[in-house]
Design an enzyme around this catalytic site. Sequence first.
Site, PDB file in Angstrom:
ATOM      1  N   SER A   1       0.816  -1.208   0.000  1.00  0.00           N
ATOM      2  CA  SER A   1       0.000   0.000   0.000  1.00  0.00           C
ATOM      3  C   SER A   1       0.853   1.263   0.000  1.00  0.00           C
ATOM      4  O   SER A   1       2.026   1.251   0.380  1.00  0.00           O
ATOM      5  CB  SER A   1      -0.908   0.022   1.229  1.00  0.00           C
ATOM      6  OG  SER A   1      -0.120   0.201   2.412  1.00  0.00           O
TER       7      SER A   1
ATOM      8  N   GLU B   1       6.978  -0.432  -4.542  1.00  0.00           N
ATOM      9  CA  GLU B   1       5.906  -0.441  -5.537  1.00  0.00           C
ATOM     10  C   GLU B   1       4.609  -0.285  -4.765  1.00  0.00           C
ATOM     11  O   GLU B   1       4.256  -1.131  -3.949  1.00  0.00           O
ATOM     12  CB  GLU B   1       5.913  -1.739  -6.337  1.00  0.00           C
ATOM     13  CG  GLU B   1       4.851  -1.765  -7.434  1.00  0.00           C
ATOM     14  CD  GLU B   1       4.487  -3.161  -7.860  1.00  0.00           C
ATOM     15  OE1 GLU B   1       3.278  -3.438  -7.964  1.00  0.00           O
ATOM     16  OE2 GLU B   1       5.405  -3.969  -8.080  1.00  0.00           O
TER      17      GLU B   1
ATOM     18  N   CYS C   1      -1.764  -5.183  -8.845  1.00  0.00           N
ATOM     19  CA  CYS C   1      -1.266  -3.809  -8.916  1.00  0.00           C
ATOM     20  C   CYS C   1      -1.458  -3.227 -10.312  1.00  0.00           C
ATOM     21  O   CYS C   1      -1.400  -2.017 -10.497  1.00  0.00           O
ATOM     22  CB  CYS C   1       0.202  -3.751  -8.517  1.00  0.00           C
ATOM     23  SG  CYS C   1       1.251  -4.899  -9.433  1.00  0.00           S
TER      24      CYS C   1
END
Length: 507
Positions: free
Chosen positions: A223, A246, A283
Site C-alpha cells: 500500500s 511499488e 497492482c
Amino acid sequence: MAETLHSVDPTTGAAFGDPIAATTPEAVARAAAAARAAAPGLAAMRPSERADLMRAVAAALHDHEDDIVALADAESGLGETRLRGELARTTGQFEQYAAHAETGAVLDVVIDHAAPRATPPRPDLRRLNIPLGPVAVYAASNFPLAFGVAGTDTAAALAAGCPVVAKAHASQPATAILLGTVIAEALDKHGADPGVFTVVSGFQAGLDLIRDPNIKAAAFTGSIAGGRALADEAAGRPEPIPFYGELGSLNPVVVTPEAVAQRGTALVEEFAASMTLGAGQFCTKPGLLFLPEGHGLDDALAEAVRAKEVHPMLNGRIRDAYAAEAARLASHPQARFAVEPSAVDDGFAVTPGLVSAPAAAIDGDDALLHECFGPTALVLTYADTAELQRVLPQLPGGLTATVQLATSADPVAQTALPLLAERSGRVIVNGWPTGVAVTHAQHHGGPWPATTNARHTSVGTGAIARFVRPVAYQSTPESLLPEALHDDNPLGLQRRVDGRMEPVAEA
C-alpha cells in the site's frame, strides 16, 4: 503481550493451524548481522557460482510445488491453477536472473585503457558494479509466490550478490515460513552461508529490519501508506538507504471512439475480465476506464461486471478498505454507482462494482484519482480530444497506461499515447495491463505513487540493478583488480573495452 500471527482461510474467515510467533527484535538483529557476515562471501562468488545457487533454489521450489501451492491457496484463496502458474513464474525468475547474471551483464564491466598522449592525458580506468549488501525484502499478499519472500525482489537481490532478510506478509505467514525453509535448505545443500537468506515475521519485525544498520537496501510491494512509512524510515536512518517501493496505481485505459465502433462489445468483456482478475487485487488492475461520450456501452458494462464471480479478498482488512473506498468514490458529487459492490456472507468474498462520472469531474479535482484495491473501477466519459489533453496530464503516476484503438492513424490515440507515457512506466496498445511478462525489456515501475523511484523496475532482469552500485578503479595494478577487470577476461564476461563491446566468450 507478544505479537502472534495466524493463518486465516479467506473463503471462511476462520483461522487454522498453530499460531506463529512474531520474530523478536533480538532475532531480527541476529538475522541482519548474519546477512552482513555472509555478504562478502556471496559477493566474492563468480557469476557462474552465484547462478548455480539460484538454480538450486528454483529446483527446490519446483520439487516442493504441491506443498507450497496447497498452503498458499489455504492462506490466500487464489486457487490452485493461479498459484501453480505463479510458482512457475517464480522459479522462472530465479532461472532467468541466474542466466542474466552469468553473462556478466549485472557487473556492467567497462574498461578504458590509459591514453598518455591524449589531451589531457587519461589514466587507466576500470569500472564494475558491486553488491550493496544485505537487502530487506517485504513480501506482498496479492502475489504470495511471485512477490512473496521467494519472489522477484529476492531473486534480484541474490543475483546481484546480496543476502536477503525477507519479511513475511501477515496474510500468509505459514506460506512464508515454508518458502523460507525450502530456500534455506537448498542453499545449505549447495554450501552457502546460512546468513544468505532468512525470513522474519511480524509488524514490529518489519520496522526493526528497516532500521537495522546492517541492512543496506529495501524492496517493498504494498500500500501507499505502508510503503511511505517504510520509505521515511529508510530515509531517516543515520545512514539513509535506497528504498524501492511499488505502491498504488490506477492503470488508466483510454478507449477511442473508433475502437468503440469497431469492437465495443468485445472491449466490455475484456475490461470486466481484467478488472476483476484475482478479485481486482492486481497492482496492474485497470482501475480507470475512459470512454467517449455516447459510447452506448453502459448496460453491457454493468451486465459484464455483475456476471463476474471473484475470489475472496486476501484478508478482512483489505475487504473492509475496499468497501469503504468504493463508497467514497461513489459519494463524489458528480459520480454514481453503475454497479454497487457488496460483501458476501462467507469469509472475505465481495461482488464487483463500477463507479461512473464525467471526465470533467477530475479536472482540477483528484478526489476520484485514488486506487480502489479490489474489483471496482471508475468509468469516465470524455467529450473530445481537447478534454483528454486537459485531464490526462492530471492523472497520478502509474505502472501502466493503455490505449484501445482501431488503427495507428486514430487521432485520439495519437493524442493520448504521449500524454499517458509521461505518467506511466508501461504503455500498452490494444491489450490489458494485468499480466506482466518477465523479460529483459520489461519495466514494472512508474512515477509516484506507483513507485518510489520511476527509474527502476521490480520485474525483469533490470530489477537486479537496484541492488548494485558502481566502483571505478584508477591506475590499479592488475594483481589488485577484481578478476572481472583483468585484461584477458578470465570469466568470459560481457564487457565494454575502449568504447566497444567485447563478444561474450563461448562456453
